[in-house]
Motif scaffolding. Structure first.
Motif, PDB file in Angstrom:
ATOM      1  N   ALA A  73       0.874  -1.112  -0.026  1.00  0.00           N
ATOM      2  CA  ALA A  73       0.177  -0.121  -0.041  1.00  0.00           C
ATOM      3  C   ALA A  73       0.713   1.311  -0.055  1.00  0.00           C
ATOM      4  N   ARG A  74       1.925   1.164   0.803  1.00  0.00           N
ATOM      5  CA  ARG A  74       2.877   2.276   0.997  1.00  0.00           C
ATOM      6  C   ARG A  74       3.499   2.725  -0.396  1.00  0.00           C
ATOM      7  N   ALA A  75       4.021   1.603  -1.397  1.00  0.00           N
ATOM      8  CA  ALA A  75       4.469   2.021  -2.488  1.00  0.00           C
ATOM      9  C   ALA A  75       3.801   2.321  -3.552  1.00  0.00           C
ATOM     10  N   VAL A  76       2.386   2.011  -3.499  1.00  0.00           N
ATOM     11  CA  VAL A  76       1.223   2.248  -4.562  1.00  0.00           C
ATOM     12  C   VAL A  76       1.068   3.712  -4.309  1.00  0.00           C
ATOM     13  N   VAL A  77       0.673   4.165  -3.024  1.00  0.00           N
ATOM     14  CA  VAL A  77       0.284   5.582  -2.785  1.00  0.00           C
ATOM     15  C   VAL A  77       1.653   6.623  -3.073  1.00  0.00           C
ATOM     16  N   HIS A  78       2.690   6.180  -2.493  1.00  0.00           N
ATOM     17  CA  HIS A  78       3.953   7.207  -2.828  1.00  0.00           C
ATOM     18  C   HIS A  78       4.061   7.038  -4.404  1.00  0.00           C
ATOM     19  N   ARG A  79       3.898   6.141  -5.146  1.00  0.00           N
ATOM     20  CA  ARG A  79       4.250   6.359  -6.592  1.00  0.00           C
ATOM     21  C   ARG A  79       3.384   7.161  -7.309  1.00  0.00           C
ATOM     22  N   ALA A  80       1.939   7.140  -6.865  1.00  0.00           N
ATOM     23  CA  ALA A  80       0.992   8.000  -7.373  1.00  0.00           C
ATOM     24  C   ALA A  80       1.183   9.376  -6.905  1.00  0.00           C
ATOM     25  N   ILE A  81       1.421   9.836  -5.605  1.00  0.00           N
ATOM     26  CA  ILE A  81       1.566  10.961  -5.268  1.00  0.00           C
ATOM     27  C   ILE A  81       2.837  11.730  -5.883  1.00  0.00           C
ATOM     28  N   ILE A  82       4.103  11.000  -5.972  1.00  0.00           N
ATOM     29  CA  ILE A  82       5.229  11.492  -6.758  1.00  0.00           C
ATOM     30  C   ILE A  82       4.958  11.771  -8.104  1.00  0.00           C
ATOM     31  N   THR A  83       4.255  10.871  -8.856  1.00  0.00           N
ATOM     32  CA  THR A  83       3.693  11.446 -10.075  1.00  0.00           C
ATOM     33  C   THR A  83       2.872  12.473 -10.388  1.00  0.00           C
ATOM     34  N   LYS A 148      -5.175   2.084 -13.522  1.00  0.00           N
ATOM     35  CA  LYS A 148      -5.353   1.321 -12.437  1.00  0.00           C
ATOM     36  C   LYS A 148      -4.767   1.405 -11.349  1.00  0.00           C
ATOM     37  N   GLU A 149      -3.438   1.767 -11.565  1.00  0.00           N
ATOM     38  CA  GLU A 149      -2.770   1.822 -10.381  1.00  0.00           C
ATOM     39  C   GLU A 149      -2.922   3.382  -9.643  1.00  0.00           C
ATOM     40  N   LYS A 150      -3.258   4.133 -10.199  1.00  0.00           N
ATOM     41  CA  LYS A 150      -3.477   5.418  -9.796  1.00  0.00           C
ATOM     42  C   LYS A 150      -4.964   5.287  -9.271  1.00  0.00           C
ATOM     43  N   ARG A 151      -5.886   4.620  -9.705  1.00  0.00           N
ATOM     44  CA  ARG A 151      -7.156   4.562  -8.989  1.00  0.00           C
ATOM     45  C   ARG A 151      -7.167   3.717  -7.767  1.00  0.00           C
ATOM     46  N   LEU A 152      -6.114   2.768  -7.706  1.00  0.00           N
ATOM     47  CA  LEU A 152      -6.036   1.918  -6.559  1.00  0.00           C
ATOM     48  C   LEU A 152      -5.401   2.670  -5.592  1.00  0.00           C
ATOM     49  N   ALA A 153      -4.617   3.728  -5.727  1.00  0.00           N
ATOM     50  CA  ALA A 153      -3.874   4.683  -4.854  1.00  0.00           C
ATOM     51  C   ALA A 153      -4.882   5.511  -4.039  1.00  0.00           C
ATOM     52  N   ILE A 154      -5.799   6.111  -4.879  1.00  0.00           N
ATOM     53  CA  ILE A 154      -6.963   7.109  -4.449  1.00  0.00           C
ATOM     54  C   ILE A 154      -7.786   6.022  -3.327  1.00  0.00           C
ATOM     55  N   SER A 155      -8.258   4.740  -3.918  1.00  0.00           N
ATOM     56  CA  SER A 155      -9.024   4.135  -2.996  1.00  0.00           C
ATOM     57  C   SER A 155      -8.417   3.760  -1.954  1.00  0.00           C
ATOM     58  N   THR A 156      -7.175   3.440  -1.744  1.00  0.00           N
ATOM     59  CA  THR A 156      -6.415   2.805  -0.691  1.00  0.00           C
ATOM     60  C   THR A 156      -6.233   4.043   0.374  1.00  0.00           C
ATOM     61  N   ALA A 157      -5.965   5.282  -0.205  1.00  0.00           N
ATOM     62  CA  ALA A 157      -5.952   6.364   0.851  1.00  0.00           C
ATOM     63  C   ALA A 157      -7.329   6.678   1.415  1.00  0.00           C
ATOM     64  N   LEU A 158      -8.348   6.618   0.795  1.00  0.00           N
ATOM     65  CA  LEU A 158      -9.755   6.702   1.383  1.00  0.00           C
ATOM     66  C   LEU A 158     -10.031   5.952   2.329  1.00  0.00           C
ATOM     67  N   SER A 159      -9.734   4.462   1.897  1.00  0.00           N
ATOM     68  CA  SER A 159     -10.170   3.517   2.927  1.00  0.00           C
ATOM     69  C   SER A 159      -9.355   3.507   4.003  1.00  0.00           C
ATOM     70  N   SER A 160      -8.001   3.803   3.928  1.00  0.00           N
ATOM     71  CA  SER A 160      -7.080   4.246   5.171  1.00  0.00           C
ATOM     72  C   SER A 160      -7.685   5.061   6.114  1.00  0.00           C
TER      73      SER A 160
END
Length: 293
Positions: A73-83, A148-160
């Motif tokens: 989860a941390r890697a997915v969110v980090h990659r999306a926010i850096i992008t 799908k990776e960006k969408r997963l990062a948003i949903s992961t942050a919301l669920s967290s």
């Protein structure tokens, strides 16, 4: 003892080396396994309290979103926010080299018998007004990320945020501001909901009426977003998340269904984050998205 265990270090040197084709096949399989593990999802359901405009609890709402496993989860969110942050860079910084600085065609003074260092041009980087060594030039800083990776990062942050009890649902309060925008009433409502006006908060609604938007736009710690302007940075930057009932339905429909494998594995065409503007927030039409579809 197994046969492989009886081999010494020197015996491995005598084994034939794999061909280039086998090496490339192994690397491609390894990359596919890494990407599969990175984008593996799980369903995470959270129950959010529903508050009235007066701050009383009137029920609960279910938020069922896709979420990345804790190991990735941390890697997915980090990659999306850096992008997102890197794509917001304009890349217009530009400096002049010694060949682009105006002037300097004449030798400033004679070569010898001056007691000074020899100088051939005024455009040298060693003098004020001269060229710049290895200075910035216009460039494209944008990088790409899978949809799908960006969408997963948003949903992961919301669920967290939902699992950490940092989110709740508020009933529609458009009628409370029918007479006109009132920032004072909006701040009072935030306090009744348990929000500190000095802490950052995010309000997500499928549509922002003009009076509601005008009432909250002067609150510097409050971000009012719609599905079109929803972005990962504001989600992570907010201490509390406030959803309307229609926003919860949108999130469950958009990020709750496990249809991640149905999306094409294409690069995200989004550029920088949407800029804030006075005419951008109100009047969002139905069917608009957050730029990830």
């Amino acid at each position: 003892m197994p046969a492989a265990a009886s081999l010494s270090h020197s015996s491995f040197l005598l084994l034939p080396r794999p061909s280039l084709q086998l090496q490339l096949q192994f690397q491609s399989q390894l990359r596919s396994k890494r990407s599969t593990a990175l984008l593996s999802v799980r369903a995470e359901q959270a129950s959010l309290p529903v508050l009235s405009f007066e701050g009383e609890r009137v029920g609960s709402a279910s938020l069922n979103l896709r979420s990345a496993p804790p190991s990735t989860a941390r890697a997915v969110v980090h990659r999306a926010i850096i992008t997102d942050q890197q794509n917001s860079r304009r890349g217009t910084a530009s400096t002049l080299t010694r060949g682009e600085v105006r002037g300097g065609g004449k030798k400033p003074y004679r070569q010898k018998k001056t007691g000074r260092a020899r100088r051939g041009s005024q455009r040298t980087p060693l003098r004020p007004g001269g060229g710049v060594i290895f200075g910035p030039k216009p460039r494209d800083w944008s990088i790409k990320i899978n949809r799908k990776e960006k969408r997963l990062a948003i949903s992961t942050a919301l669920s967290s945020a939902a699992s950490a009890a940092d989110a709740f649902v508020i009933e529609d309060f458009e009628q409370q501001f029918e007479d006109g925008p009132k920032t004072r009433d909006f701040v009072t409502a935030l306090k009744r909901w348990g929000l500190d006006p000095s802490e950052k908060a995010l309000l997500l609604a499928t549509e922002l009426p003009r009076n509601v938007w005008l009432s909250g736009r002067n609150i510097g710690t409050l971000k009012m977003l719609t599905p079109r302007t929803l972005n990962l940075f504001d989600i992570l930057d907010s201490r509390k998340l406030v959803f309307t009932r229609s926003a919860v339905d949108y999130l469950n429909e958009r990020y709750g269904q496990d249809d991640l494998s149905d999306d094409e594995d294409v690069e995200d065409p989004d550029g920088p984050l949407p800029e804030e503007g006075e005419e951008a927030a109100p009047g969002v039409a139905e069917g608009s998205s957050d730029g990830t579809s």
